[in-house]
Enzyme design. Structure first.
Site, PDB file in Angstrom:
ATOM      1  N   ASP A  43       0.861  -1.187   0.000  1.00 49.70           N
ATOM      2  CA  ASP A  43       0.000   0.000   0.000  1.00 49.70           C
ATOM      3  C   ASP A  43       0.897   1.236   0.000  1.00 49.70           C
ATOM      4  OD1 ASP A  43      -1.810  -2.091   0.422  1.00 49.70           O
ATOM      5  OD2 ASP A  43      -3.040  -0.940   1.821  1.00 49.70           O
ATOM      6  N   LYS A 101      -6.817   3.266  -3.570  1.00 48.66           N
ATOM      7  CA  LYS A 101      -7.256   3.290  -2.169  1.00 48.66           C
ATOM      8  C   LYS A 101      -7.441   4.734  -1.747  1.00 48.66           C
ATOM      9  CE  LYS A 101      -5.281   1.952   2.350  1.00 48.66           C
ATOM     10  NZ  LYS A 101      -4.202   1.190   3.032  1.00 48.66           N
ATOM     11  N   LYS A 109     -10.221   0.172  -2.685  1.00 49.00           N
ATOM     12  CA  LYS A 109     -10.153   0.009  -1.231  1.00 49.00           C
ATOM     13  C   LYS A 109     -10.416   1.331  -0.523  1.00 49.00           C
ATOM     14  CE  LYS A 109      -7.012  -1.302   2.549  1.00 49.00           C
ATOM     15  NZ  LYS A 109      -5.689  -1.821   2.916  1.00 49.00           N
TER      16      LYS A 109
END
Lengths: 307, 492
Positions: A144, A207, A243
């Site tokens: 991430d 995300k 996400k």
């Protein structure tokens, strides 16, 4: 500054034309999602689906191997009830990846590591690349990363694009989630533009947030990103995951996110390969609601382990 | 800037995760088996003793018997209204009138759930809409006009506005409760009394409103409700004791009324049909515009006079817009109007369903590119799947005629001049929509469109403060806002 990216990538940046986003229209559409009424079997299915999509997350400087092991145990077996799925992943800092990897051995639960000077991203590109490689080397299945918001807000889109592309390369086989930190991007137009840049640069997932900046994930921001994913899919046939992270603490809200996914992208995105929730408190609320659906009564929160 | 889209790639909205039925409860509503006429503050049997049935278009089942008002009943109602006008309502201080109107507004809010459910049962519209749009807006119209009651001299400075007398009001079946509010609220605020005829397929909420008038203590005869069909409406229009006619409905009936009123002293407002252009420019916020197209044509099953039934999309984004529209249509849920998840309810009547079906058949015969969603529809009741036609032209009948159903006709355009010309090339002129991210373009285009209501980057938004009404064959006069007061007043 690192070396300039190849001409083909430069060309790709030029072809990214993000459509205008109308704030009022986005928020009206979201209001429709929140008015859907999800009951009975439909609710049970949604609760379990949401649970299977959770990235159980702990991202604090005070994290210990013990805490991460507890989290992993929760991730594999969220509740004693046999028909409850495991969560999708455990998300930690890179220095705890090994601990997590070890604790999750033999399960399907993935290990995600935050990298690239998370959460601010305020360091050089070389350090970010090194950190990514280190996390992957420790065994992370997913990385991430955060985008350089400073460069993005200055309009240096090519810099942001190149950085994502280089981190993607450093990821090797690991999946790359690109955190836009939408709470710092100010407008839905910026969220859309950042989404488009990230997808074209090689993101497997986009995300919303680090969870360290407010506001974190919101439904309107998520809708804008889902629509960007849809357009990218229309153009290229490539499916990018989504996400939302931070601020999704209740089952009710999680179901509203699933409604947004269902009505924007459809069946192919309604699984943990394509949609995740970055959350910590959400799992217990989902469990509590699942037990309530089964037994008809709410149980004390003390019956659910806090890991 | 042609937007690339690969048509071999498709989204699948047929998910394993279905929304379970979530029907709104009907336990709390109170309905009588038989409804009489509401005249002079009381429910009274019709002189001729005839009744007709009102049915639920989603089940085809009967809900109640409704009195069929005749000429004789209209005469009694007009006399009651005249008496109330001369002896009570016009004599009452304006601020006292306002109190009654406020009270009605509050009581509608208190009973909003009951009204929403009945509106959906009687008319077939989705509970989501009756609950979130029709009933709250009906209450806001009463609130808004209550505020004007004692301020009429400020609304028209330098003039002495006076009421006209008895207003005859005829309303349609697409927004029964809301149209009753649109008509009754300004009439009462300006000191007029009312004889109102609801549509024959949707009389229930107006009759429930009569119960509120009773509970609110509204003086007898100030509002009278005479149910019935076309003949009852004609009796109201032609009654010599009527001072003003307010009609909302089809252009055909509007023309008959206008003929009947020619040469009389009666004032009138007509709010008639439409065939609105909804225009999407290349620089529009595309995803939100697609939502606007859906709200424009599929809102209330397309039973909306201002529906965005003609879509104009600029060439460069046409493929993308149509593709997104089709995907969005796949997620629309057609079915039980009382289900909270229903997006599109039942077609109001068998007659209307036949009209939609015949016009769609004409569209197919004319060779338009026809697309309908794959959603399931119930076996009983009147239903029509959301439908679009692309590749149609100005000469197609489905482009010229008002369908009043969930059917969209799509054309493309290149230049602003071209789209303005096409948009205005219609007998109607009620509404329009413009979608672009450029503010200057909004003003440039909207100032050239001959339509009464124009929305920019949104569609089908209503507010009591905003006037509403048409150009050309879409009608005469304005309702709503400050403009909505003057049709009920004479100025000295």
């Amino acid at each position: 500054m690192t070396t300039a990216s190849p001409a083909s990538i430069r060309e790709a940046i030029g072809s990214i034309q993000s459509p205008a986003i109308d704030q009022v229209g986005v928020e009206e559409r979201v209001a429709r999602f929140t008015k859907r009424s999800i009951k009975k079997d439909s609710k049970m299915l949604a609760l379990k689906l949401a649970l299977s999509m959770v990235d159980l997350t702990t991202l604090e400087a005070k994290d210990t191997p013990g805490k991460v092991r507890q989290l992993c145990s929760k991730a594999m077996r969220p509740h004693d009830s046999a028909d409850v799925p495991s969560v999708a992943a455990v998300c930690v800092y890179a220095n705890l990846v090994k601990v997590a990897k070890d604790a999750l051995k033999g399960s399907n639960v993935k290990v995600a590591a935050v990298a690239t000077a998370f959460p601010s991203g305020m360091t050089t590109r070389n350090i970010k690349i090194e950190e990514t490689k280190w996390a992957v080397g420790e065994g992370a299945d997913e990385i991430d990363m955060v985008i350089s918001r400073g460069h993005f807000l200055r309009g240096e889109y090519a810099y942001v694009f190149d950085e994502i592309a280089e981190i993607k390369e450093a990821c090797g086989q690991a999946h790359l989630k690109v955190i836009l930190e939408t709470g710092e991007l100010n407008t839905y137009d910026n969220v859309r533009k950042a989404s488009d840049i990230a997808m074209h640069a090689g993101a497997d997932f986009i995300k919303t947030s680090t969870g360290k900046i407010q506001p974190a994930a919101t439904l309107p921001v998520t809708l804008v990103m889902l629509e960007a994913i849809r357009d990218y899919y229309y153009q290229t046939g490539k499916m990018i995951g989504m996400k939302p992270a931070g601020g999704i603490a209740t089952a009710k809200l999680a179901i509203q996110y699933l409604i947004a996914v269902r009505e924007t992208l459809g069946a192919a995105w309604l699984n943990p390969d394509m949609f995740r929730f970055g959350a910590s408190a959400l799992a217990n609320d989902l469990l509590m609601q699942i037990i309530k659906q089964k037994t008809g009564v709410y149980q004390s929160i003390d019956y659910f382990s806090k890991d | 800037m042609k937007k690339e889209t690969n048509n071999n790639i498709a989204l699948n909205f047929n998910t394993d995760w279905k929304y379970a039925p979530a029907p709104e409860s009907t336990d709390h509503i109170k309905l009588k088996k038989k409804y009489d006429l509401f005249i002079n503050g009381k429910f009274v049997a019709p002189v001729k003793g005839k009744y007709f049935e009102t049915t639920n278009p989603a089940t085809e089942g009967k809900i109640a018997d409704i009195a069929e008002g005749t000429k004789e009943d209209v005469d009694i109602a007009v006399k009651a209204a005249r008496n109330a006008y001369e002896n009570v309502w016009s004599k009452m201080p304006a601020k006292e009138r306002a109190k009654y109107i406020y009270r009605i507004a509050r009581m509608i809010q208190e009973r909003a759930r009951e009204f929403s459910v009945i509106e959906s049962m009687d008319g077939g519209k989705a509970i989501r809409e009756s609950r979130d749009v029709d009933v709250p807006l009906a209450a806001s119209h009463f609130f808004y006009y209550a505020g004007w009651a004692d301020k009429l001299e400020y609304a028209f400075p330098g003039k002495k506005p006076k009421p006209l007398g008895v207003a005859g009001q005829i309303i349609p079946w697409n927004f029964p409760m809301l149209m009753a509010a649109w008509k009754i609220a300004p009439a009462l605020a300006t000191g007029n009394t009312v004889v109102l005829k609801p549509a024959e397929t949707t009389p229930l909420t107006a009759l429930k409103l009569a119960e509120i008038f009773q509970e609110a203590g509204l003086p007898d005869g100030v509002v009278n409700i005479v149910t019935g069909a076309a003949a009852t409406g004609a009796a109201i229009v032609n009654h010599p004791g009527i001072d003003k006619v307010a009609f909302t409905g089809s252009t055909d009936v509007g023309k008959i009324i206008q003929k009947a009123l020619a040469g009389t002293n009666k004032k009138y407002t007509l709010e008639l049909g439409g065939k609105a252009a909804n225009i999407i420019f290349e620089d529009a916020p595309i995803d939100q515009a697609v939502e606007g197209i859906v709200n424009g044509i599929f809102f209330n099953q397309g039973h909306v006079c201002c529906a965005g039934s003609r879509l104009f999309v600029q060439e460069g984004v046409a493929d993308m817009v149509i593709r997104k529209l089709k995907d969005r249509m796949e997620t629309l849920i057609v079915g039980d109007p009382l289900d909270k998840n229903t997006d599109i309810g039942a077609i109001n009547s068998k007659e209307q369903l036949k009209k939609i079906e015949s016009l769609v058949q004409i569209g197919i015969n004319e060779g338009g590119d026809y697309y309908q969603t794959s959603c399931s529809i119930p076996s009983k009741g009147y239903w029509f799947r959301p439908t679009i036609f692309s590749g149609v032209s100005q000469s197609s009948r489905i482009v010229q005629e008002e369908i009043f159903g969930p059917v969209l006709a799509i054309q493309t355009f290149r230049t602003t001049d071209e789209v303005v010309e096409k948009a205005n090339n219609t007998a109607y002129g009620l509404s329009a929509g413009v979608w672009t991210d450029k503010g200057s373009k909004i003003f440039k285009v909207t100032s050239q469109l001959r339509a009464g209501v124009i929305w920019a980057n949104t569609y089908n938004k209503f507010d009591p403060t905003s006037p509403f009404g048409g150009y050309k064959e879409s009608g005469v006069g304005r309702e709503g806002g400050l403009h909505g007061l003057s049709p009920y007043l004479k100025m000295n």
